[in-house]
Design a protein around this motif. Structure first.
Motif, PDB file in Angstrom:
ATOM      1  N   THR A  42       0.829  -1.200   0.000  1.00 41.97           N
ATOM      2  CA  THR A  42       0.000   0.000   0.000  1.00 41.97           C
ATOM      3  C   THR A  42       0.872   1.261   0.000  1.00 41.97           C
ATOM      4  O   THR A  42       2.002   1.240   0.479  1.00 41.97           O
ATOM      5  N   LEU A  43       0.319   2.340  -0.513  1.00 36.58           N
ATOM      6  CA  LEU A  43       1.036   3.611  -0.575  1.00 36.58           C
ATOM      7  C   LEU A  43       0.890   4.330   0.762  1.00 36.58           C
ATOM      8  O   LEU A  43       0.038   5.204   0.944  1.00 36.58           O
ATOM      9  N   LEU A  44       1.747   3.938   1.672  1.00 33.14           N
ATOM     10  CA  LEU A  44       1.676   4.426   3.049  1.00 33.14           C
ATOM     11  C   LEU A  44       3.096   4.513   3.601  1.00 33.14           C
ATOM     12  O   LEU A  44       3.894   3.602   3.396  1.00 33.14           O
ATOM     13  N   PRO A  45       3.445   5.599   4.303  1.00 33.77           N
ATOM     14  CA  PRO A  45       4.804   5.701   4.852  1.00 33.77           C
ATOM     15  C   PRO A  45       5.020   4.736   6.010  1.00 33.77           C
ATOM     16  O   PRO A  45       4.060   4.309   6.671  1.00 33.77           O
ATOM     17  N   ASN A  46       6.276   4.420   6.278  1.00 34.16           N
ATOM     18  CA  ASN A  46       6.599   3.408   7.284  1.00 34.16           C
ATOM     19  C   ASN A  46       6.071   3.739   8.677  1.00 34.16           C
ATOM     20  O   ASN A  46       5.649   2.857   9.415  1.00 34.16           O
ATOM     21  N   ILE A  47       6.096   5.016   9.045  1.00 34.57           N
ATOM     22  CA  ILE A  47       5.684   5.367  10.405  1.00 34.57           C
ATOM     23  C   ILE A  47       4.199   5.101  10.636  1.00 34.57           C
ATOM     24  O   ILE A  47       3.750   4.967  11.777  1.00 34.57           O
ATOM     25  N   ALA A  48       3.426   4.990   9.550  1.00 40.83           N
ATOM     26  CA  ALA A  48       1.975   4.793   9.661  1.00 40.83           C
ATOM     27  C   ALA A  48       1.568   3.327   9.596  1.00 40.83           C
ATOM     28  O   ALA A  48       0.409   2.999   9.834  1.00 40.83           O
ATOM     29  N   LEU A 100       7.328  10.189   5.293  1.00 40.60           N
ATOM     30  CA  LEU A 100       7.686  10.335   3.879  1.00 40.60           C
ATOM     31  C   LEU A 100       7.592   9.003   3.148  1.00 40.60           C
ATOM     32  O   LEU A 100       7.903   7.948   3.713  1.00 40.60           O
ATOM     33  N   LEU A 101       7.202   9.065   1.897  1.00 40.69           N
ATOM     34  CA  LEU A 101       7.231   7.908   1.005  1.00 40.69           C
ATOM     35  C   LEU A 101       8.135   8.265  -0.170  1.00 40.69           C
ATOM     36  O   LEU A 101       7.955   9.311  -0.809  1.00 40.69           O
ATOM     37  N   ASP A 102       9.106   7.405  -0.459  1.00 42.08           N
ATOM     38  CA  ASP A 102      10.070   7.684  -1.530  1.00 42.08           C
ATOM     39  C   ASP A 102       9.430   7.591  -2.908  1.00 42.08           C
ATOM     40  O   ASP A 102       8.701   6.637  -3.205  1.00 42.08           O
ATOM     41  N   VAL A 103       9.730   8.567  -3.751  1.00 38.35           N
ATOM     42  CA  VAL A 103       9.458   8.489  -5.184  1.00 38.35           C
ATOM     43  C   VAL A 103      10.732   8.945  -5.887  1.00 38.35           C
ATOM     44  O   VAL A 103      11.683   9.384  -5.250  1.00 38.35           O
ATOM     45  N   THR A 104      10.765   8.839  -7.199  1.00 39.53           N
ATOM     46  CA  THR A 104      11.966   9.214  -7.944  1.00 39.53           C
ATOM     47  C   THR A 104      11.583   9.911  -9.241  1.00 39.53           C
ATOM     48  O   THR A 104      10.490   9.696  -9.787  1.00 39.53           O
ATOM     49  N   LYS A 197      -4.396  17.554  -0.503  1.00 39.88           N
ATOM     50  CA  LYS A 197      -3.683  17.281  -1.746  1.00 39.88           C
ATOM     51  C   LYS A 197      -2.644  16.186  -1.519  1.00 39.88           C
ATOM     52  O   LYS A 197      -2.239  15.924  -0.390  1.00 39.88           O
ATOM     53  N   THR A 198      -2.210  15.584  -2.625  1.00 35.96           N
ATOM     54  CA  THR A 198      -1.016  14.737  -2.556  1.00 35.96           C
ATOM     55  C   THR A 198       0.181  15.677  -2.626  1.00 35.96           C
ATOM     56  O   THR A 198       0.340  16.428  -3.590  1.00 35.96           O
ATOM     57  N   ILE A 199       1.031  15.644  -1.580  1.00 34.27           N
ATOM     58  CA  ILE A 199       2.092  16.639  -1.439  1.00 34.27           C
ATOM     59  C   ILE A 199       3.428  16.042  -1.875  1.00 34.27           C
ATOM     60  O   ILE A 199       4.044  15.245  -1.154  1.00 34.27           O
ATOM     61  N   PHE A 200       3.883  16.424  -3.060  1.00 28.99           N
ATOM     62  CA  PHE A 200       5.186  15.995  -3.566  1.00 28.99           C
ATOM     63  C   PHE A 200       6.213  17.041  -3.164  1.00 28.99           C
ATOM     64  O   PHE A 200       6.004  18.239  -3.380  1.00 28.99           O
ATOM     65  N   GLY A 215      15.992  11.122  -5.938  1.00 28.91           N
ATOM     66  CA  GLY A 215      14.879  10.950  -5.023  1.00 28.91           C
ATOM     67  C   GLY A 215      14.052  12.199  -4.788  1.00 28.91           C
ATOM     68  O   GLY A 215      14.561  13.317  -4.750  1.00 28.91           O
ATOM     69  N   ARG A 216      12.758  12.001  -4.658  1.00 29.15           N
ATOM     70  CA  ARG A 216      11.805  12.984  -4.181  1.00 29.15           C
ATOM     71  C   ARG A 216      10.946  12.259  -3.142  1.00 29.15           C
ATOM     72  O   ARG A 216      11.142  11.067  -2.874  1.00 29.15           O
ATOM     73  N   PHE A 217       9.956  12.936  -2.594  1.00 29.93           N
ATOM     74  CA  PHE A 217       9.131  12.317  -1.558  1.00 29.93           C
ATOM     75  C   PHE A 217       7.673  12.742  -1.694  1.00 29.93           C
ATOM     76  O   PHE A 217       7.364  13.790  -2.259  1.00 29.93           O
ATOM     77  N   ILE A 218       6.802  11.901  -1.158  1.00 33.27           N
ATOM     78  CA  ILE A 218       5.428  12.302  -0.861  1.00 33.27           C
ATOM     79  C   ILE A 218       5.358  12.492   0.643  1.00 33.27           C
ATOM     80  O   ILE A 218       5.761  11.613   1.415  1.00 33.27           O
ATOM     81  N   LEU A 219       4.858  13.634   1.064  1.00 31.28           N
ATOM     82  CA  LEU A 219       4.733  13.971   2.483  1.00 31.28           C
ATOM     83  C   LEU A 219       3.291  13.724   2.921  1.00 31.28           C
ATOM     84  O   LEU A 219       2.353  14.245   2.314  1.00 31.28           O
TER      85      LEU A 219
END
Length: 298
Positions: A42-48, A100-104, A197-200, A215-219
């Motif tokens: 799932t599109l979810l950061p590790n802390i969640a 944060l979730l990693d994107v590129t 919003k989806t925050i890139f 690397g970039r991130f989704i916050l």
């Protein structure tokens, strides 16, 4: 769409890029990519992860403990003067769970991560379309990245969060604008709109690995709830919601078939995309790449 080889993947990415160039040549639109080796991820950061209900321990408290302990253990790495996004990006780089979730920016890097593990599972590559450069929202991005310092547990009032954010150094310029607007500006409504919003986001690059992986991130902000304490008030909940795979920010998804992973990794290596190049600051990874190369020659 199913992908079985590198050639078909590059072809599809180029078609998407042609479409973007035709329809939005003068807009700040861009594609960003994320690959993971298990299509069920799932599109979810590790802390969640593992926090599925409001009864779970608040993410804010867990985040506070992780960040402050990292600062205590390595003050020369996680320095007090760093900006909130800078701290989170470094924590993410060193494997500490964050929001944060990693994107590129590199489609081939995303494909590598979709193939590099779990050979028994199909992988997946997401193509996100970012329609907002977030220049105007930079202070709210810092505030969301700084959430654990601006809150006291959760649920936590958006109004109190907004008031705390306005007093931070990164809000000085925007605070002046808000003061000019006076009562005409609804700070709580603005925070909610930004969080929906989806925050890139960008983050300062401190390592060669970050640079090579582009690397970039989704916050991810915490979920926003209504009627906090039985009143008509918005508040951050204790948990973070995943991004739906049908979200409008996702242009398309590619399924990477498990039986194709090994061949795709071999072909990616010819393009300079491999474990030893993407993790070149790790001596262990580079040496593993040397061993693998020599074994193929024997």
């Amino acid at each position: 769409m199913e992908i079985n080889n590198l050639h078909s993947y590059i072809e599809q990415i180029c078609l998407l890029n042609d479409e973007l160039s035709k329809h939005a040549p003068y807009l700040p639109y861009e594609y960003l990519f994320r690959g993971h080796s298990d299509i069920n991820y799932t599109l979810l950061p590790n802390i969640a992860r593992g926090k599925n209900t409001s009864c779970d321990v608040t993410i804010f408290n867990g985040e506070r403990n992780l960040v402050e302990l990292a600062k205590c253990k390595y003050p020369d790495v996680f320095r007090e003067e760093m900006k909130p996004m800078e701290i989170l990006a470094l924590l993410q780089h060193y494997g500490i769970p964050t929001r944060l979730l990693d994107v590129t920016e590199n489609a081939l890097v995303a494909l590598y991560f979709a193939c590099c593990s779990k050979p028994e599972k199909d992988g997946e590559v997401f193509v996100f379309v970012n329609k907002d450069d977030h220049v105007d929202n930079a202070p709210i991005i810092s505030a969301i990245a700084d959430s654990y310092r601006l809150t006291r547990g959760a649920p936590y009032s958006l109004e109190n969060f907004y008031k705390a954010a306005l007093n931070q150094p990164y809000f000085i310029e925007q605070k002046h604008i808000f003061e000019i607007c006076g009562k005409q500006f609804d700070g709580v409504d603005w925070v909610e709109k930004c969080c929906n919003k989806t925050i890139f986001v960008y983050a300062p690059v401190h390592t060669l690995r970050q640079q090579l992986q582009q690397g970039r991130f989704i916050l991810f902000p915490n979920r926003i709830i209504d009627n906090y304490l039985g009143q008509d008030e918005k508040a951050f909940d204790t948990i973070i919601d995943p991004i739906s795979k049908d979200n409008e920010c996702i242009k398309t998804r590619f399924t990477i078939k498990k039986e194709s992973k090994k061949t795709i990794l071999r072909d990616l290596q010819l393009c300079g995309i491999s474990e030893s190049t993407l993790f070149c600051d790790s001596i262990d990874m580079v040496c593993k790449g040397i061993v693998d190369k020599v074994r193929r020659m024997l």
